[in-house]
Design a protein around this motif. Structure first.
Motif, short mmCIF file in Angstrom:
data_model
loop_
_atom_site.label_atom_id
_atom_site.label_comp_id
_atom_site.label_asym_id
_atom_site.label_seq_id
_atom_site.Cartn_x
_atom_site.Cartn_y
_atom_site.Cartn_z
N LYS A 19 0.09 4.49 -16.15
CA LYS A 19 0.30 4.28 -14.71
C LYS A 19 -1.01 3.86 -14.03
N PRO A 20 -0.93 3.27 -12.83
CA PRO A 20 -2.16 2.89 -12.11
C PRO A 20 -3.05 4.10 -11.86
N LYS A 21 -4.30 3.82 -11.56
CA LYS A 21 -5.23 4.89 -11.18
C LYS A 21 -4.58 5.75 -10.10
N HIS A 22 -4.81 7.06 -10.15
CA HIS A 22 -3.95 7.98 -9.42
C HIS A 22 -4.07 7.90 -7.91
N PHE A 23 -5.29 7.81 -7.36
CA PHE A 23 -5.40 7.82 -5.89
C PHE A 23 -6.68 7.11 -5.47
N PHE A 24 -6.98 7.16 -4.18
CA PHE A 24 -8.01 6.30 -3.62
C PHE A 24 -9.40 6.59 -4.14
N PHE A 48 -5.83 -0.18 -13.41
CA PHE A 48 -5.34 0.79 -14.39
C PHE A 48 -6.52 1.46 -15.09
N PRO A 49 -6.32 2.68 -15.59
CA PRO A 49 -7.41 3.37 -16.29
C PRO A 49 -7.89 2.61 -17.52
N ASN A 50 -7.01 1.81 -18.12
CA ASN A 50 -7.36 1.00 -19.28
C ASN A 50 -6.42 -0.20 -19.33
N SER A 51 -6.69 -1.11 -20.25
CA SER A 51 -5.87 -2.31 -20.35
C SER A 51 -4.94 -2.28 -21.56
N TYR A 92 5.21 6.23 -9.45
CA TYR A 92 4.40 5.75 -10.57
C TYR A 92 2.91 5.75 -10.29
N GLY A 93 2.50 6.17 -9.08
CA GLY A 93 1.07 6.26 -8.78
C GLY A 93 0.66 5.43 -7.58
N TYR A 94 -0.64 5.24 -7.43
CA TYR A 94 -1.24 4.56 -6.28
C TYR A 94 -1.03 3.05 -6.42
N ASP A 95 -0.31 2.46 -5.48
CA ASP A 95 0.09 1.07 -5.57
C ASP A 95 -0.66 0.26 -4.52
N GLN A 96 -1.57 -0.60 -4.97
CA GLN A 96 -2.43 -1.36 -4.08
C GLN A 96 -2.49 -2.81 -4.55
N ARG A 97 -1.71 -3.69 -3.91
CA ARG A 97 -1.65 -5.09 -4.32
C ARG A 97 -1.74 -6.00 -3.10
N VAL A 98 -2.31 -7.17 -3.30
CA VAL A 98 -2.36 -8.16 -2.22
C VAL A 98 -2.07 -9.55 -2.78
N GLU A 99 -1.56 -10.41 -1.91
CA GLU A 99 -1.35 -11.82 -2.26
C GLU A 99 -1.55 -12.67 -1.01
N SER A 112 0.85 -1.19 0.00
CA SER A 112 0.00 0.00 0.00
C SER A 112 0.89 1.24 0.00
N ARG A 113 0.95 1.91 -1.16
CA ARG A 113 1.83 3.06 -1.33
C ARG A 113 1.06 4.19 -1.99
N ASP A 114 1.14 5.35 -1.38
CA ASP A 114 0.45 6.53 -1.92
C ASP A 114 1.27 7.18 -3.03
N PRO A 115 0.62 7.93 -3.93
CA PRO A 115 1.37 8.60 -4.99
C PRO A 115 2.18 9.79 -4.50
N SER A 116 1.76 10.40 -3.40
CA SER A 116 2.50 11.53 -2.84
C SER A 116 2.10 11.71 -1.39
N PRO A 117 2.99 12.27 -0.56
CA PRO A 117 2.66 12.44 0.86
C PRO A 117 1.63 13.53 1.06
N PRO A 118 0.86 13.45 2.14
CA PRO A 118 -0.12 14.49 2.44
C PRO A 118 0.57 15.76 2.92
N PRO A 119 -0.17 16.88 2.98
CA PRO A 119 0.42 18.13 3.50
C PRO A 119 0.90 17.97 4.94
N HIS A 120 1.87 18.77 5.31
CA HIS A 120 2.41 18.69 6.67
C HIS A 120 1.36 18.98 7.73
#
Length: 341
Positions: free
Chosen positions: A274-279, A258-261, A237-244, A154-162
């Protein structure tokens, strides 16, 4: 109760607006009122949706006998008070995560909701993602045997404001709490022990504020499985959400949306968007499904699919994770539970 539910939304920030718009598209819902301390900032938006009542005072929603349920979308530090007041008024409650930053306070708020007999659902929207739900179904069916390893990225595309970091509760309570819930949901087991390694690799100010922006969290489940969660506040590279989930008979995994295949192949390489941008984009359908389940639970007098206990357990894991990071040791949940009982 009437099949048409009157609902009040408390908090008109990003998530409050999202829920309001989804509620307005539900055939059994009437959004009667929206409350926000800064309601003037939301007035044009709310007027455009035709909301009858806009107010700065949440009590106008809580005390209105014509409102059946409330959506609590305010800052976390207000949740306990809002839950207790809404429960006392007999309102069904949908509350965004986390319930609070204090597990003792969370327990008291949940007791108030239980004593009043109202429905209480927590906003763990990822449970309603069709792909993650399919993973849970496959694990529960036994198709991959006994779970051995659960991996969550679970990785965000950018950190939130301080300013947000200051009041968020930190990476473990704000961001990873979804992953703690996913770990319990996908594995079908409780967690016995948490161990964390954390670092500040994205933004030094986050470290100055007493938090981390990068973490690996190891979990030991009661059923014997091992879990690994990796978090980062910034993925280029964007919003990273993977599970196994890997088991004795096989494995099941979910990759990014992804926005398309479309996949492009040229002499320069093979690539795709790139993956869909955020949540909000990634979990658009999940947000709709969680609202539908809450309304269905009220109308049909059924149990909600995500309970206050689910929220409490995720908070315990988040707090244990922070304790593990600070004290640089594994933290047993039995030890932690005794200290917060």
């Amino acid at each position: 109760m009437s099949k048409q539910l009157n609902i009040g939304v408390i908090g008109a920030g990003r998530i409050g607006r999202l829920h309001t718009e989804n509620l307005l598209n539900h055939p059994q819902v009437n959004v009667k009122a929206i409350a926000d301390l800064q309601i003037d900032h939301a007035r044009a938006w709310a007027n455009g949706l035709g909301i009858p009542l806009l107010t700065q005072d949440a009590e106008q929603i809580i005390s209105d006998p014509g409102i059946d349920a409330v959506f609590i979308c305010t800052s976390t530090n207000t949740h306990i008070d809002m839950i207790e007041r809404s429960a006392k008024a007999g309102k069904h409650i949908f509350c965004e995560k986390p319930i609070s930053f204090d597990v003792r306070g969370t327990r008291l708020a949940l007791q108030a909701a239980s004593d009043s007999g109202v429905k209480f659902q927590l906003g763990f929207n990822r449970r309603f993602d069709p792909n993650f739900r399919r993973v849970r179904e496959i694990v529960a069916s036994g198709q991959i045997g006994d779970p051995h390893l659960i991996k969550i990225t679970s990785r965000d595309p950018s950190p939130p404001p301080h300013d947000y970091i200051k009041v968020s509760g930190g990476l473990f309570m704000d961001m990873a709490i979804h992953d703690f819930d996913m770990a319990r949901f996908l594995s079908g087991s409780e967690v016995d022990e948490v161990y964390v390694q954390g670092a500040v690799l994205v933004d030094p100010v986050i470290g100055e504020l007493g938090d981390v922006d990068t973490a690996v969290i190891m979990l030991r489940f009661r059923n014997g499985a091992i879990g690994v969660i990796d978090n980062s506040r910034q993925a280029a590279y964007g919003y990273d959400q993977r599970v196994e989930v890997f088991g004795s008979l096989g494995q099941v995994n979910v990759q990014n949306d992804f926005p398309n295949s479309a996949e492009i192949s040229t002499a320069g390489g093979v690539y795709r968007d790139k993956p869909k941008h955020f949540f909000l984009e990634r979990y658009e359908a999940a947000y709709r499904h969680e609202i539908e389940s809450f309304i269905k639970a009220i109308v049909n007098n059924e149990n909600v699919p995500v309970s206050g206990e689910d929220g409490y357990q995720a908070e315990l894991l988040a707090d244990a994770a922070k304790k593990s990071w600070l004290e640089k040791r594994p933290v047993s949940l039995s030890e932690y539970s005794m200290s917060t009982s």
